[in-house]
Design an enzyme around this catalytic site. Sequence first.
Site, PDB file in Angstrom:
ATOM      1  N   GLU A  76      13.424  -0.621  22.414  1.00 21.41           N
ATOM      2  CA  GLU A  76      12.642  -1.061  21.258  1.00 21.41           C
ATOM      3  C   GLU A  76      13.031  -0.265  20.016  1.00 21.41           C
ATOM      4  O   GLU A  76      13.135  -0.835  18.925  1.00 21.41           O
ATOM      5  CB  GLU A  76      11.142  -0.903  21.534  1.00 21.41           C
ATOM      6  CG  GLU A  76      10.302  -1.443  20.381  1.00 21.41           C
ATOM      7  CD  GLU A  76       8.880  -0.898  20.349  1.00 21.41           C
ATOM      8  OE1 GLU A  76       8.433  -0.328  21.359  1.00 21.41           O
ATOM      9  OE2 GLU A  76       8.243  -1.036  19.282  1.00 21.41           O
ATOM     10  N   HIS A 111       8.923   4.155  16.549  1.00 16.23           N
ATOM     11  CA  HIS A 111       9.498   5.076  17.543  1.00 16.23           C
ATOM     12  C   HIS A 111      10.782   5.727  16.999  1.00 16.23           C
ATOM     13  O   HIS A 111      11.014   5.726  15.788  1.00 16.23           O
ATOM     14  CB  HIS A 111       9.719   4.355  18.884  1.00 16.23           C
ATOM     15  CG  HIS A 111       8.535   3.508  19.270  1.00 16.23           C
ATOM     16  ND1 HIS A 111       7.388   4.041  19.811  1.00 16.23           N
ATOM     17  CD2 HIS A 111       8.310   2.170  19.134  1.00 16.23           C
ATOM     18  CE1 HIS A 111       6.507   3.068  20.008  1.00 16.23           C
ATOM     19  NE2 HIS A 111       7.032   1.920  19.612  1.00 16.23           N
ATOM     20  N   HIS A 144       7.964  -3.339  15.137  1.00 13.39           N
ATOM     21  CA  HIS A 144       7.896  -3.016  16.568  1.00 13.39           C
ATOM     22  C   HIS A 144       8.225  -4.249  17.399  1.00 13.39           C
ATOM     23  O   HIS A 144       8.343  -5.366  16.876  1.00 13.39           O
ATOM     24  CB  HIS A 144       6.474  -2.558  16.938  1.00 13.39           C
ATOM     25  CG  HIS A 144       6.124  -1.195  16.452  1.00 13.39           C
ATOM     26  ND1 HIS A 144       6.075  -0.099  17.287  1.00 13.39           N
ATOM     27  CD2 HIS A 144       5.820  -0.745  15.207  1.00 13.39           C
ATOM     28  CE1 HIS A 144       5.736   0.974  16.575  1.00 13.39           C
ATOM     29  NE2 HIS A 144       5.575   0.617  15.307  1.00 13.39           N
ATOM     30  N   GLU A 160       4.612  -6.903  15.924  1.00 11.81           N
ATOM     31  CA  GLU A 160       5.307  -6.907  17.211  1.00 11.81           C
ATOM     32  C   GLU A 160       6.131  -8.194  17.180  1.00 11.81           C
ATOM     33  O   GLU A 160       5.584  -9.293  17.222  1.00 11.81           O
ATOM     34  CB  GLU A 160       4.321  -6.915  18.387  1.00 11.81           C
ATOM     35  CG  GLU A 160       3.351  -5.743  18.433  1.00 11.81           C
ATOM     36  CD  GLU A 160       3.968  -4.442  18.934  1.00 11.81           C
ATOM     37  OE1 GLU A 160       5.176  -4.429  19.272  1.00 11.81           O
ATOM     38  OE2 GLU A 160       3.236  -3.433  18.984  1.00 11.81           O
TER      39      GLU A 160
HETATM   40 ZN    ZN Z   1       6.407  -0.056  19.386  1.00  4.16          ZN
END
Ligand code: ZN
Length: 261
Positions: free
Chosen positions: A91, A54, A146, A223
């Site tokens: 995030e 992102h 992430h 993640e």
């Molecule tokens: Zn993400």
Amino acid sequence: MTISAGESPTSASPAPTSAPRSVIDRAATDTPSRTAAEPRATLAGKVIVLDPGHNGDNARHLSEISKPVNAGGFEKPCNTEGTGTAGGYSEATFNWEVAKLLAAKLRASDAKVILTRPSNTGWGPCIDERGLIADRNHADLLLSIHADGSLAAYRGFYLMSPARRRGYTGTTAAPSRRAAVAVRDAMVASGFRPADYVASRGLWLRSDLGTLNRAGTPAIMIECGNMRNPRDAATMTSRAGRAKIAAALYDGIVRYLRRAD
Ligand code: ZN
């Protein structure tokens, strides 16, 4: 836009082999996370692309990030906003902070590190471009960083690697899987828990992730935890927690690269 790593301070002036012992000893202690009994990993010649998922201003550029791109023979939006903790820690910021810590550790071991975005402001790049940066730089590994945003009761990290996809990941799926296993094992060895709500023992084969599909090199995505879970969020919002995550990721990358040689 990419940032190419400069040489690390420790590699800028290597101690000559004929240097007095005290000089060599001092150089050896420049990396604080290593003990004298554990030699510093040498990653000279290795190229690592770190992809902090992102971007800090994606939410203000929804029309730009919704543009469809080639995610590996099918279309997906250029990018998404990402998630965040209940307290508002985003995030994008977490991914960026961990990537910076990890980049410093890898550069201290003489790896060349390339980040897929230069800062935590602005939007993008798109998911296809993040992968293509690894392709263009002939990366030994792309690691996309992430954090998840699931139900608050769920905890843990998981690694994703690309399924075989003809024309995209035919030759990279197998080494990517090995990299995912190496990083999973390093995370577990550091005390992190594999996710209790998705994936299988912290591993998930995916065919739908554009960044991994477009990398053309071994590529994995992590993640690091569930930002909506209070305990995972406490780790991710603390400086010490992020440093511990970065150290585990570093160990996993070293494990993978040593086996790949
Ligand atoms: Zn993400």
